[in-house]
Design a protein around this motif. Structure first.
Motif, PDB file in Angstrom:
ATOM      1  N   LEU A   1       5.737 -11.206   6.201  1.00  0.00           N
ATOM      2  CA  LEU A   1       4.285 -11.248   6.107  1.00  0.00           C
ATOM      3  C   LEU A   1       3.693  -9.857   5.872  1.00  0.00           C
ATOM      4  O   LEU A   1       2.711  -9.705   5.143  1.00  0.00           O
ATOM      5  N   LEU A   2       4.290  -8.853   6.488  1.00  0.00           N
ATOM      6  CA  LEU A   2       3.832  -7.481   6.268  1.00  0.00           C
ATOM      7  C   LEU A   2       3.985  -7.099   4.803  1.00  0.00           C
ATOM      8  O   LEU A   2       3.077  -6.523   4.194  1.00  0.00           O
ATOM      9  N   GLY A   3       5.140  -7.420   4.202  1.00  0.00           N
ATOM     10  CA  GLY A   3       5.346  -7.126   2.797  1.00  0.00           C
ATOM     11  C   GLY A   3       4.334  -7.807   1.901  1.00  0.00           C
ATOM     12  O   GLY A   3       3.806  -7.208   0.947  1.00  0.00           O
ATOM     13  N   LEU A   4       4.029  -9.076   2.211  1.00  0.00           N
ATOM     14  CA  LEU A   4       3.024  -9.807   1.423  1.00  0.00           C
ATOM     15  C   LEU A   4       1.666  -9.117   1.516  1.00  0.00           C
ATOM     16  O   LEU A   4       0.953  -8.980   0.513  1.00  0.00           O
ATOM     17  N   GLU A   5       1.318  -8.651   2.707  1.00  0.00           N
ATOM     18  CA  GLU A   5       0.004  -8.027   2.887  1.00  0.00           C
ATOM     19  C   GLU A   5      -0.068  -6.661   2.226  1.00  0.00           C
ATOM     20  O   GLU A   5      -1.101  -6.284   1.652  1.00  0.00           O
ATOM     21  N   VAL A   6       1.015  -5.901   2.301  1.00  0.00           N
ATOM     22  CA  VAL A   6       1.047  -4.590   1.638  1.00  0.00           C
ATOM     23  C   VAL A   6       0.820  -4.759   0.139  1.00  0.00           C
ATOM     24  O   VAL A   6       0.022  -4.030  -0.476  1.00  0.00           O
ATOM     25  N   ARG A   7       1.494  -5.732  -0.466  1.00  0.00           N
ATOM     26  CA  ARG A   7       1.307  -5.980  -1.896  1.00  0.00           C
ATOM     27  C   ARG A   7      -0.107  -6.470  -2.188  1.00  0.00           C
ATOM     28  O   ARG A   7      -0.753  -6.026  -3.135  1.00  0.00           O
ATOM     29  N   GLN A   8      -0.589  -7.419  -1.378  1.00  0.00           N
ATOM     30  CA  GLN A   8      -1.907  -8.010  -1.603  1.00  0.00           C
ATOM     31  C   GLN A   8      -3.015  -6.961  -1.536  1.00  0.00           C
ATOM     32  O   GLN A   8      -3.915  -6.939  -2.372  1.00  0.00           O
ATOM     33  N   GLN A   9      -2.942  -6.081  -0.549  1.00  0.00           N
ATOM     34  CA  GLN A   9      -4.002  -5.096  -0.341  1.00  0.00           C
ATOM     35  C   GLN A   9      -3.796  -3.823  -1.148  1.00  0.00           C
ATOM     36  O   GLN A   9      -4.698  -2.982  -1.212  1.00  0.00           O
ATOM     37  N   GLY A  10      -2.615  -3.657  -1.740  1.00  0.00           N
ATOM     38  CA  GLY A  10      -2.331  -2.432  -2.481  1.00  0.00           C
ATOM     39  C   GLY A  10      -2.108  -1.228  -1.590  1.00  0.00           C
ATOM     40  O   GLY A  10      -2.320  -0.087  -2.000  1.00  0.00           O
ATOM     41  N   TRP A  11      -1.645  -1.489  -0.352  1.00  0.00           N
ATOM     42  CA  TRP A  11      -1.427  -0.391   0.578  1.00  0.00           C
ATOM     43  C   TRP A  11      -0.185   0.423   0.220  1.00  0.00           C
ATOM     44  O   TRP A  11       0.714  -0.059  -0.463  1.00  0.00           O
TER      45      TRP A  11
END
Length: 310
Positions: A39-49
């Motif tokens: 889930l962390l990986g998905l969020e990093v990609r989604q937010q462009g972090w």
């Protein structure tokens, strides 16, 4: 109740932590940890972090994140919310998993990014869970040193480049830097306003940004984070007394030394333990010095020195 300020701006760097409700575990087994990382990986990609480092402990986690867009809150709410749902569903539970909202410290990238890349992965060592950082499989350390495959959402190249321009040498330099940090204190001595880590110029920029955010119920200490750091006070006292900072700390002048201790407590607002560590004395001795000065208000030159440094 006053709510914590969530200062968001493009290019902000944060040290993010989130702890289990009542300090209970948020990971019961490795499958939980794998789910969180997915889930962390998905969020990093989604937010462009840019995710520079992470570490999953038993009842909390650490993340070191840069946000090209001002979207930390959006991503963290979804990460913690979706993980809570997955955790409860898997274990047949209901209710809160995390203790309130996440905590985010805004970091001066230039001054503290490399230090926090080390601090995050040393948490299991500092907690006595393992002897070496490479013995803990649930942090970014192994991927950053090249001992494990790095996911595409982890900014290992950016971290390595902080230490050396070339690949293999950068990995070795990072590993040495982390090893040198074992046994060192956590880098929170200069934390200001409960959520800012940086020098005076950085704090001034953050104060300006915070003032522009309309939030009447934000605690005043977070909206006005400016206090002189311990370096400022040491340098100022040394200058007034005509000493080098090292000479001040070695107590060549007892009066100057005691003024420094007093100002670290009263002006920098450091704890007894923090002042004791900086001054290489015991916390009770710090209290004695503070009480002595406050019981006998200074006069003459000492009064002028105290007022000038304040």
């Amino acid at each position: 109740m006053a709510r914590p300020l969530r200062l968001e701006f493009p290019g902000a760097v944060y040290h993010v932590t989130s702890r289990g409700d009542r300090r209970e575990p948020i990971f019961l087994d490795d499958e939980d940890r794998q789910q969180f990382l997915r889930l962390l990986g998905l969020e990093v990609r989604q937010q462009g972090w840019q995710l520079y480092a992470y570490c999953l402990m038993s009842n909390h986690f650490h993340l070191l994140i840069e946000t090209p867009e001002p979207n930390l809150g959006r991503g963290m709410r979804r990460l913690n919310g979706v993980y809570t749902q997955a955790f409860n569903r898997r274990h047949g539970l209901v209710g809160h998993l995390f203790q309130g909202r996440y905590k985010a410290i805004v970091v001066d990238r230039d001054a503290y990014l490399s230090e926090l890349c080390r601090y995050v992965v040393l948490n299991p060592v500092r907690a006595g869970m393992v002897a070496q950082p490479d013995m803990w499989p649930w942090s970014s350390y192994a991927a950053t040193v090249g001992a494990a495959a790095a996911p595409d959402w982890l900014a290992v190249d950016a971290v390595r480049s902080l230490f050396h321009p070339s690949g293999a040498s950068a990995k070795r330099a990072y590993a040495r830097f982390v090893a040198q940090g074992m046994g060192l204190a956590a880098p929170w001595t200069n934390l200001a306003g409960q959520m800012y880590l940086g020098d005076d110029a950085f704090l001034a920029r953050m104060e300006k940004l915070a003032a522009e955010q309309p939030a009447e119920d934000v605690p005043a200490v977070q909206r006005r984070p400016l206090r002189p750091g311990h370096e400022v006070i040491v340098d100022a006292v040394a200058k007034v007394y005509g000493l080098e900072p090292a000479a001040l700390l070695s107590r060549e002048s007892q009066q100057a030394f005691q003024v420094m201790v007093y100002l670290l407590r009263r002006v920098a607002n450091l704890s007894l333990k923090e002042v004791a560590q900086l001054a290489s004395i015991s916390p009770p001795r710090v209290s004695q010095i503070q009480a002595k000065i406050e019981a006998n208000p200074p006069t003459g030159q000492l009064a002028a020195v105290l007022e000038a440094i304040k």
